[in-house]
Design a protein around this motif. Structure first.
Motif, short mmCIF file in Angstrom:
data_model
loop_
_atom_site.label_atom_id
_atom_site.label_comp_id
_atom_site.label_asym_id
_atom_site.label_seq_id
_atom_site.Cartn_x
_atom_site.Cartn_y
_atom_site.Cartn_z
N VAL A 124 37.01 42.00 26.58
CA VAL A 124 37.90 41.03 27.22
C VAL A 124 37.04 40.12 28.09
O VAL A 124 35.83 40.35 28.24
CB VAL A 124 38.99 41.74 28.08
N ALA A 125 37.66 39.09 28.67
CA ALA A 125 36.92 38.17 29.55
C ALA A 125 37.70 38.04 30.85
O ALA A 125 38.62 37.24 30.96
CB ALA A 125 36.76 36.81 28.87
N TRP A 126 37.34 38.88 31.80
CA TRP A 126 38.09 38.94 33.06
C TRP A 126 37.24 38.43 34.22
O TRP A 126 36.12 38.91 34.43
CB TRP A 126 38.54 40.38 33.33
N SER A 127 37.79 37.49 34.97
CA SER A 127 37.14 37.11 36.23
C SER A 127 37.83 37.87 37.36
O SER A 127 38.74 38.66 37.11
CB SER A 127 37.22 35.59 36.43
N THR A 131 38.22 43.24 39.45
CA THR A 131 38.88 43.74 38.25
C THR A 131 37.86 44.24 37.22
O THR A 131 38.13 45.21 36.52
CB THR A 131 39.76 42.66 37.58
N ALA A 132 36.71 43.58 37.14
CA ALA A 132 35.75 43.95 36.09
C ALA A 132 35.27 45.40 36.23
O ALA A 132 35.22 46.13 35.23
CB ALA A 132 34.57 42.98 36.09
N ARG A 142 35.61 46.40 28.05
CA ARG A 142 34.29 45.78 28.19
C ARG A 142 34.43 44.33 28.65
O ARG A 142 35.00 43.51 27.92
CB ARG A 142 33.54 45.83 26.86
N THR A 143 33.94 44.05 29.84
CA THR A 143 33.92 42.66 30.30
C THR A 143 32.73 42.44 31.21
O THR A 143 32.38 43.33 32.01
CB THR A 143 35.21 42.27 31.03
N ASN A 144 32.12 41.27 31.09
CA ASN A 144 31.18 40.86 32.12
C ASN A 144 31.99 40.31 33.29
O ASN A 144 33.20 40.11 33.19
CB ASN A 144 30.23 39.80 31.57
N ARG A 145 31.33 40.10 34.41
CA ARG A 145 32.03 39.50 35.56
C ARG A 145 32.08 38.00 35.32
O ARG A 145 31.14 37.29 35.62
CB ARG A 145 31.31 39.86 36.85
N ALA A 222 36.95 47.38 44.01
CA ALA A 222 36.92 46.12 44.77
C ALA A 222 35.85 46.18 45.85
O ALA A 222 35.09 45.22 46.04
CB ALA A 222 38.29 45.86 45.40
N ALA A 223 35.77 47.31 46.53
CA ALA A 223 34.79 47.44 47.62
C ALA A 223 33.37 47.42 47.08
O ALA A 223 32.46 46.83 47.66
CB ALA A 223 35.05 48.75 48.38
N PHE A 224 33.17 48.05 45.93
CA PHE A 224 31.86 48.08 45.27
C PHE A 224 31.43 46.67 44.88
O PHE A 224 30.30 46.24 45.15
CB PHE A 224 32.00 49.00 44.04
N ALA A 225 32.37 45.93 44.27
CA ALA A 225 32.02 44.63 43.69
C ALA A 225 31.76 43.57 44.76
O ALA A 225 31.09 42.58 44.48
CB ALA A 225 33.13 44.16 42.76
#
Ligand code: F3S
Length: 401
Positions: A124-127, A131-132, A142-145, A222-225
């Motif tokens: 998928v393509a998620w911004s 969420t990624a 599977r998505t990149n940021r 979310a905290a990690f990213a």
């Protein structure tokens, strides 16, 4: 598409994806099954509105199902007839353009509580940074940021095959052994920020953790990213691509870095920059609160009232708000003076926290944003801690409850 035979929107989108693919030595374009777009009007502004409306006018339509991240307007406040500023109108025009191209106006940074869930192995393509890691780590999608490339993939239905779309790109790079009890969502948020910082550009593998709840997974992601560019983590024996240490690393594991109680305490001290009694704003729901989190707050405030001078925000999206209404959760919240916001939050909003605000929150992501955007002082704690500072004035108890 690249040659422009299907119109300029697809040509522009494909040019962007080809450029990214070349930069990462991608071997091919692969289909995506969905996209998640950030259309925050405070970031995209007038040029964003102009681009999206031109896309619609020139016939662009999304090739795959598209969901939308939190926007900078509370649509329920709009429905109540609250006046709109010009930038807020622009935000709604952006959303309308997306809907015309086929998007679902989900308006949430936590689409997982709305049932919007890619499947294991799907590309998928998620911004939206938060969420990624959830898609990759918890679901095994599977998505990149993605950034603007999510829009390009939404239009074309493809993404370059690199990074998170490759088996080799999903292997762990550093091992942490968690040797501290987790007391709930606020501790998972602290741990996420701590691991994100210590991982330093490597995919972290965590051992010693029992299965987090869905809300804890969302909070940790979310905290990690917010402090780490990686789009994935593994929890051994819990997340789907880490049934064992060897599977998580694709070979032998390195020696672990032990994270103990003192490390979590240090992260808590680093996050909590205010030590006094003052609190101006309480913010719960970053990422957007689930029905269960709303029920928790409602139970804690029942029969009490937020004290004068304190604004208590509970951020969620419209669909969760509707579920909360049907579950009878909104009434006790409203009676106590808790303001439930929908589709936006204290940061993604044109009404930002005033500079110098003292903010109580259970989210390290909200804390970091509020420090950066509003130079806020932070009181960090559990939902219970946040509620108790908002209701701490005994004189504010509602008589008769
Ligand atoms: Fe969502 Fe706002 Fe936090 S958009 S992730 S609630 S900063």
């Amino acid at each position: 598409m690249l040659e422009g035979r299907r119109g300029w929107p697809l040509q522009l989108a494909m040019e962007m994806l080809v450029a990214v693919g070349r930069a990462y030595d991608a071997e091919a374009m692969i289909p995506v099954t969905s996209a998640h777009l950030v259309i925050d009007g405070t970031a995209l502004g007038d040029p964003g509105v102009e681009l999206f409306e031109r896309l619609v006018a020139d016939g662009a339509r999304f090739a795959v199902p598209v969901s939308i991240n939190a926007i900078a307007v509370d649509r329920l406040a709009v429905a109540r007839g609250e006046p709109l500023s010009e930038p807020q109108r622009g935000q709604l025009r952006l959303l309308e353009a997306c809907e015309k191209m086929g998007a679902l106006a989900s308006c949430s940074c936590n689409p997982f509580i709305q049932g919007i869930l890619p499947r294991f192995g799907e590309s998928v393509a998620w911004s939206e940074s938060a969420t990624a890691p959830f898609v990759n780590s918890v679901i095994g999608g599977r998505t990149n940021r993605e950034g603007a490339t999510a829009l390009a993939s939404a239009l074309t239905g493809v993404t370059p095959k690199y990074g998170m779309h490759l088996d080799a790109g999903r292997k762990g790079g550093v091992l942490f052994k968690i040797d501290a009890p987790m007391a709930g969502l606020h501790d998972f948020n602290l741990l996420g920020t701590l691991i994100g910082r210590r991982a330093a550009g490597r995919i972290p593998v965590l051992g010693g953790l029992s299965r987090p709840t869905r809300d804890e997974f969302v909070g940790f992601s979310a905290a990690f990213a917010i402090v780490c560019a990686e789009a994935m983590y593994h929890i051994v024996g819990v997340t789907p691509e880490a049934p064992s240490l060897e599977a998580a690393f694709g070979g032998p594991a390195p020696a672990p870095i032990v994270i103990g109680v003192s490390d979590l305490d240090a992260e808590r001290a680093r996050t909590s920059t205010s030590t006094g009694d003052r609190v101006d704003v309480v913010s719960i729901g970053c990422p957007h609160a689930s029905l269960e989190q709303m029920q928790e707050v409602a139970a804690l405030v029942a029969g009490r009232s937020v004290r004068d001078g304190v604004k208590f925000f509970l951020h969620t999206n419209r669909s969760t708000h509707d579920a909360a209404r049907m579950a009878g959760v909104l009434e006790p919240l409203a009676r106590a003076g808790v303001q439930v916001t929908t589709d936006n939050c204290a940061v993604v909003s044109y009404d930002r926290l005033p500079v110098g605000t003292t903010l109580a929150t259970n989210s390290t992501k909200m804390a970091l944003f509020a420090k950066a955007v509003s130079s806020a002082a932070i009181r960090y704690g559990s939902v219970e801690d946040c509620v108790s500072v908002a209701l701490a004035d005994r004189g504010a108890d509602v008589p008769g409850h």
